[in-house]
Each structure stands twice: as structure tokens, then as C-alpha cells.
Design an enzyme around this catalytic site. Structure first.
Site, short mmCIF file in Angstrom:
data_model
loop_
_atom_site.label_atom_id
_atom_site.label_comp_id
_atom_site.label_asym_id
_atom_site.label_seq_id
_atom_site.Cartn_x
_atom_site.Cartn_y
_atom_site.Cartn_z
N ARG A 1 0.76 -15.40 2.00
CA ARG A 1 0.09 -15.33 3.30
C ARG A 1 -1.33 -15.89 3.21
O ARG A 1 -2.09 -15.54 2.32
CB ARG A 1 0.07 -13.89 3.82
CG ARG A 1 1.42 -13.44 4.35
CD ARG A 1 1.42 -12.00 4.75
NE ARG A 1 1.40 -11.12 3.59
CZ ARG A 1 1.39 -9.79 3.67
NH1 ARG A 1 1.36 -9.19 4.85
NH2 ARG A 1 1.40 -9.05 2.58
N VAL B 1 0.83 -1.20 0.00
CA VAL B 1 0.00 0.00 0.00
C VAL B 1 0.86 1.25 0.00
O VAL B 1 0.67 2.16 -0.82
CB VAL B 1 -0.98 -0.01 1.21
CG1 VAL B 1 -1.67 1.33 1.37
CG2 VAL B 1 -2.01 -1.12 1.03
N LYS C 1 -7.78 -11.49 7.84
CA LYS C 1 -7.51 -10.62 8.99
C LYS C 1 -8.68 -9.65 9.24
O LYS C 1 -9.11 -9.45 10.37
CB LYS C 1 -6.21 -9.85 8.68
CG LYS C 1 -6.00 -8.56 9.38
CD LYS C 1 -4.67 -7.94 9.01
CE LYS C 1 -4.70 -7.05 7.80
NZ LYS C 1 -5.31 -5.73 7.97
N LYS D 1 -14.16 0.45 5.25
CA LYS D 1 -13.09 -0.46 4.79
C LYS D 1 -13.35 -1.89 5.26
O LYS D 1 -13.31 -2.84 4.47
CB LYS D 1 -11.75 0.06 5.33
CG LYS D 1 -10.59 -0.87 5.12
CD LYS D 1 -10.20 -0.99 3.67
CE LYS D 1 -9.25 -2.15 3.45
NZ LYS D 1 -8.76 -2.27 2.12
N LYS E 1 14.64 -3.10 2.90
CA LYS E 1 13.60 -2.61 1.99
C LYS E 1 14.00 -1.27 1.41
O LYS E 1 13.88 -1.02 0.21
CB LYS E 1 12.26 -2.45 2.74
CG LYS E 1 11.57 -3.76 3.05
CD LYS E 1 10.23 -3.50 3.71
CE LYS E 1 9.61 -4.80 4.17
NZ LYS E 1 8.40 -4.61 4.95
N ARG F 1 -5.96 -3.81 -4.71
CA ARG F 1 -5.68 -5.25 -4.57
C ARG F 1 -4.23 -5.52 -4.95
O ARG F 1 -3.71 -4.89 -5.87
CB ARG F 1 -6.55 -6.06 -5.56
CG ARG F 1 -8.00 -6.13 -5.21
CD ARG F 1 -8.81 -6.57 -6.41
NE ARG F 1 -8.72 -5.57 -7.48
CZ ARG F 1 -9.21 -5.74 -8.71
NH1 ARG F 1 -9.80 -6.88 -9.04
NH2 ARG F 1 -9.11 -4.79 -9.62
N PHE G 1 -8.22 0.80 -1.06
CA PHE G 1 -8.98 -0.36 -1.54
C PHE G 1 -8.24 -1.13 -2.63
O PHE G 1 -8.84 -1.97 -3.31
CB PHE G 1 -10.35 0.10 -2.07
CG PHE G 1 -11.19 0.75 -1.00
CD1 PHE G 1 -11.86 -0.01 -0.06
CD2 PHE G 1 -11.29 2.13 -0.91
CE1 PHE G 1 -12.62 0.58 0.95
CE2 PHE G 1 -12.04 2.74 0.08
CZ PHE G 1 -12.72 1.97 1.01
N ASN H 1 -14.37 -5.18 2.73
CA ASN H 1 -13.63 -6.44 2.65
C ASN H 1 -14.48 -7.62 3.13
O ASN H 1 -14.44 -8.70 2.55
CB ASN H 1 -12.33 -6.36 3.46
CG ASN H 1 -11.19 -5.79 2.63
OD1 ASN H 1 -11.39 -5.39 1.49
ND2 ASN H 1 -9.99 -5.76 3.19
N CYS I 1 -5.37 -9.72 3.75
CA CYS I 1 -6.44 -8.78 4.10
C CYS I 1 -7.75 -9.43 4.52
O CYS I 1 -8.20 -9.23 5.64
CB CYS I 1 -6.68 -7.84 2.92
SG CYS I 1 -5.18 -7.03 2.39
C1 UGA Z 1 -8.45 -7.28 -0.98
C2 UGA Z 1 -9.53 -6.33 -1.53
O1 UGA Z 1 -10.04 -6.84 -2.76
C3 UGA Z 1 -8.97 -4.93 -1.75
O2 UGA Z 1 -10.03 -4.05 -2.16
C4 UGA Z 1 -8.38 -4.42 -0.43
O3 UGA Z 1 -7.81 -3.14 -0.58
C5 UGA Z 1 -7.31 -5.39 0.05
O4 UGA Z 1 -7.90 -6.71 0.21
C6 UGA Z 1 -6.78 -4.88 1.36
O5 UGA Z 1 -7.59 -4.75 2.30
O6 UGA Z 1 -5.61 -4.48 1.42
P1 UGA Z 1 -6.39 -8.65 -2.05
O7 UGA Z 1 -6.32 -9.34 -0.73
O8 UGA Z 1 -5.15 -8.10 -2.66
O9 UGA Z 1 -7.42 -7.41 -1.98
O10 UGA Z 1 -6.97 -9.70 -3.11
P2 UGA Z 1 -8.36 -10.01 -3.82
O11 UGA Z 1 -8.19 -9.86 -5.28
O12 UGA Z 1 -9.47 -9.29 -3.21
O13 UGA Z 1 -8.50 -11.57 -3.51
C7 UGA Z 1 -8.63 -12.08 -2.18
C8 UGA Z 1 -8.82 -13.57 -2.20
O14 UGA Z 1 -10.12 -13.91 -2.69
C9 UGA Z 1 -7.85 -14.34 -3.09
O15 UGA Z 1 -7.44 -15.50 -2.41
C10 UGA Z 1 -8.65 -14.68 -4.32
O16 UGA Z 1 -8.19 -15.84 -4.97
C11 UGA Z 1 -10.03 -14.90 -3.70
N1 UGA Z 1 -11.15 -14.71 -4.65
C12 UGA Z 1 -11.38 -13.50 -5.19
C13 UGA Z 1 -11.96 -15.80 -4.95
O17 UGA Z 1 -11.77 -16.93 -4.45
N2 UGA Z 1 -13.02 -15.61 -5.81
C14 UGA Z 1 -13.28 -14.41 -6.35
O18 UGA Z 1 -14.27 -14.31 -7.13
C15 UGA Z 1 -12.44 -13.32 -6.06
#
Ligand code: UGA
Length: 426
Positions: free
Chosen positions: A327, A11, A263, A204, A35, A154, A152, A208, A260
């Protein structure tokens, strides 16, 4: 504006570079020397497409520098973004240790008016906590404002999400301060929601948790589809065309992972209990999610029989494609089950290198699947969709493919003689 971004994770690094794109001078601060050295050398220490080019470009133009020196960094900035991690505590709550430390440093070193923006995902009431900590340490009573501005983006889509957000949420008790933050984003077209800090903080967690709920809903339905011989992907498509539902986050699979959703759902559950409210719907979301890796393994063992001494290829270690983050990756849970069952596990991932001693990692998919009894797709990498599955058929011992992400075409695999098993597929 001179902007300081504290916390050089996904982020913080993305935020810093996007602010450079908006024309600001940015300092990135982190306590981790490795880093900082890596970023100053123009090298991202994590995998995120598109971000490395931007890093080099802004370093070359001297729009961004990285440091571990907090006093200088704080004193030379007008706006400070807090982007440090808020990992999960043992009790399920978000750990605010790093946020508190940063607030203390700001209070100690503040030398003129600062606008402090919290981007980290933080429990409701944290803006107030940060304000109090800064005040306690701010001996000369130098003025400052604290604004909540949750992120927000990803992983894997960090840059495009951060530059084209669906909305910008800004929460503060001081509208002037909120306005100053909104002016940082004037080049963006997204609607801006101006509200209180508490509301911004809860938006937020609510977002999520709702996305996690969509995933658990479709995953639970996929179990029913398995029994009824109905294709879950067709159900998702049929549902998603209704604009009130939308097509996103309805892809059945092995459950959500990452740093995310697991948690944040836990944190919202814990917070709600503190307020005497039981969000039982989220308890279900968590328990459905936790059941998916085992459900998948049971499917494998129903076909293969005993898993002891079976050679299994696990394709994908990252929690999703586009990232090297493992993770809470369902893939790791699946490997753990296989190892407990004494299977021989061979793994592949295009970007993750595992440190697990009990598995053998290959850099090439064909080498990974050679002589195996089954191939398990655990991450939705494009590379696996593009594989020549007839070549896979030639080298495996038994032609069983279990697609935990529903990324392959059953008919194409069947044509080359592979027995295909998806999630919620006839
Ligand atoms: C998520 C949110 O989508 C972001 O908006 C948010 O900012 C972020 O958390 C955060 O709080 O920092 P992220 O964890 O990077 O983002 O990944 P996602 O693309 O949301 O996927 C999360 C999990 O859901 C993955 O394991 C993915 O494979 C799974 N997923 C996603 C599914 O199993 N099916 C879906 O249709 C979509």
C-alpha cells in the site's frame, strides 16, 4: 481476563497474540471468513516474521480462537479491543464506518459490564462517538467504559514493538477504567501515560506525522546533498548522534509509504483545517514525499536518456522490508512512471507477488537483472544488500544501479565495474 479483539489486521492479530502471551484468553473476531479460517488453521494471511510461530503455539494451547460470530464473541468477553481499519476517505479524513459498526454491535449485544478499548487510529473525539453509539443501542443501560489506547507497532517489527513498546498511552474520562487497561500490561516495563481520550487520540496522529516530517526533512536535504556532492547518510549520522535529534527515521530514500503515514498525515491536516488551523508544515511533508519517486526517475533518465524500450529491473515491491504490504509503496509509483515512459519493466520481491500484467516478475534476482539497462533498488530488503554484485555485472546489459534506499556500498559496486547512483550521494 476474557478478551475479545475485533479486526484481525496487523494490529488486531498482533494485539491478540501479545495478550495471550500476557496470560489472557483471547477471541479474535472479523467479518472476513477467509481470514478467520486461515487464522484458525494456524496460517497468517499476511507476512510478519515471528507471528506465525506464536499463532500456532497459542492455538495449540487453546489460548486463542477466531470467529465471525459477533454476538457470542461480545457476550463472552470482559474486555473488547477495537482494532478495525480506518482507511482514508476521499476527503482525506479517516473513514470511521467500521468503528461505528463495531460500536453498534457492542451496544446491541452487551449483556454485562464491558471495558472497551480503542486501538484503531481514530480522529480526536472518536471515543466519545463510540460511547454515544453504544448508549443509543444499549436498551437495558448496561454499564460500560470506553478507553483509548493507540497502537504504535510497525509492520515488519510488529511483535517486538508490541511486546517492548516505548510507551503505553491510555486515555479515558474514567481513571478506574484506564487503570484496568494498564493492568493488562503489567508484564511490560514501558512508561504509561494516563490522559484523556482526546489527548491519546491526538498523540497517535502527532507521532506518525512527526516521524513523516523527519523523513521528508532528510529527503529534501538529500536533494541538496545531490547538488553539493555531499553524502546524506553522513549528515544523518552526524545529526543523529545528538540525543535531542536521535538517529531514527533519518534515512533518506524514496519517501514514506504504507497504510499509516500517508493516511494519518492527511487526516491530521484535514482535522486541523476543520479547527481553522493550517498545519502548513505537514502540507510540505506531503508534497516533498510525493515528489520523491519522480525525482528518482528523473535521475535514471538523466543517465539512460530516453526510457522508451529500455529494460529496467525494479528490485522490491513492498513499501519497506519485512512486509508484503504494497500500500502506497513508492515502488509502485516508480513502476507506473516507467510504464508511462514505455520502458520494459522486470520486477522482483522476496515476498510480494504482483498482479500487474504489464510487468514480468521473476523469483530470482539474477534472472530479473539479465540484459537490463538499469537496476533500481526500491525496497531495503536484506537480500539485495547481500547480493553478489559481480554476478549482476556479468549479466546486465548496462551496469547502472540506482539505489533508492541507500543500502549498497558504492565503493564495492564501483570495484566490480558498476556505476552506482544513490540518494543524496556524491
Ligand atoms: C508506522 C509507525 O512507525 C508506527 O509507529 C505506527 O504504529 C504505524 O505506522 C501505524 O500507525 O500503524 P509502518 O507504517 O509499519 O509504521 O512503517 P515504518 O517503519 O514507520 O515506515 C514507514 C515508511 O517510512 C516506510 O515506507 C519506510 O521505508 C519509510 N522510512 C522510514 C524512511 O524512508 N526512512 C526512515 O528513516 C524510516
Amino acid at each position: 481476563m476474557n478478551v475479545l479483539v475485533i479486526g484481525m489486521g496487523y494490529v488486531g492479530t498482533t494485539t491478540g497474540l501479545v495478550l495471550c502471551e500476557q496470560g489472557h484468553k483471547v477471541i479474535g473476531l472479523d467479518i472476513d471468513k477467509n481470514k478467520i479460517n486461515s487464522l484458525n488453521d494456524g496460517k497468517l494471511y499476511f507476512y510478519e516474521k515471528g507471528l506465525d510461530e506464536l499463532l500456532i503455539s497459542h492455538l495449540n494451547r487453546e489460548n486463542i480462537t477466531f470467529t465471525t460470530e459477533s454476538m457470542d464473541a461480545i457476550q463472552s468477553s470482559d474486555i473488547i479491543f477495537i482494532c478495525v481499519g480506518t482507511p482514508k476517505n476521499e476527503d482525506g479524513k479517516a473513514d470511521l464506518q467500521y468503528v461505528r459498526e463495531v460500536a453498534m454491535l457492542i451496544g446491541r449485544y452487551i449483556n454485562n459490564y464491558k471495558l472497551i478499548v480503542i486501538k484503531s487510529t481514530v480522529p480526536v473525539g472518536t471515543a466519545e462517538t463510540v460511547t454515544n453509539i453504544i448508549m443509543e443501542n444499549n436498551r437495558d443501560h448496561i454499564p460500560f467504559d470506553v478507553v483509548s489506547n493507540p497502537e504504535f507497532l510497525r509492520e515488519g517489527n510488529a511483535l517486538s514493538d508490541a511486546t517492548n513498546p516505548d510507551r503505553i498511552v491510555i486515555g479515558s474520562s474514567n481513571m478506574e477504567a484506564a487503570k484496568m487497561v494498564s493492568e493488562l500490561f503489567t508484564k511490560m516495563t514501558a512508561p504509561i501515560v494516563m490522559t484523556t481520550s482526546k489527548t491519546a487520540e491526538l498523540v497517535k496522529y502527532a507521532s506518525n506525522s512527526f516521524l513523516a516530517l523527519k523523513i521528508s526533512f532528510i529527503n529534501e536535504l538529500s536533494t541538496l546533498c545531490d547538488r553539493m556532492n555531499i553524502d546524506i547518510d553522513e549528515i544523518s549520522m552526524g545529526m543523529g548522534l545528538d540525543h535531542r535529534i536521535g538517529p531514527y527515521f533519518l534515512k533518506a530514500g524514496l519517501g514514506y509509504g504504507g497504510s499509516c503515514f500517508p493516511k494519518d498525515v492527511d487526516a491530521l491536516l484535514t482535522t486541523s483545517k476543520e479547527y481553522g488551523v493550517n498545519l502548513s508544515i505537514l502540507e510540505q511533508v506531503v508534497s516533498i514525499n510525493e515528489s520523491k519517486p519522480l525525482y528518482f526517475i528523473e535521475k535514471v533518465s538523466r543517465t539512460l536518456g530516453e526510457l522508451k524500450n529500455k529494460r529496467i529491473a525494479v528490485l522490491g515491491l513492498a513499501f519497506k522490508s519485512g512486509t508484503d504490504d504494497t500500500r502506497e509503496s513508492p515502488s509502485l509509483r516508480i513502476i507506473e512512471y516507467l510504464l508511462n515512459a514505455q520502458s520494459i519493466v522486470r520486477v522482483h520481491d522476496p515476498v510480494v507477488t504482483t498482479s500487474m500484467k504489464e510487468v514480468e516478475q521473476f523469483t530470482n534476482v539474477i534472472d530479473t537483472v539479465r540484459d537490463v539497462d538499469a537496476v533500481l533498488i526500491c525496497t531495503d530488503w536484506e537480500e539485495y544488500k547481500q547480493l553478489d554484485w559481480s554476478k549482476v555485472k556479468e549479466v546486465v546489459k548496462q551496469p547502472f544501479v540506482f539505489d533508492g534506499r541507500n543500502i549498497l556500498n558504492k565503493d564495492e559496486l564501483t570495484k566490480v565495474g558498476i556505476h552506482y547512483y544513490g540518494i543524496g550521494k556524491p
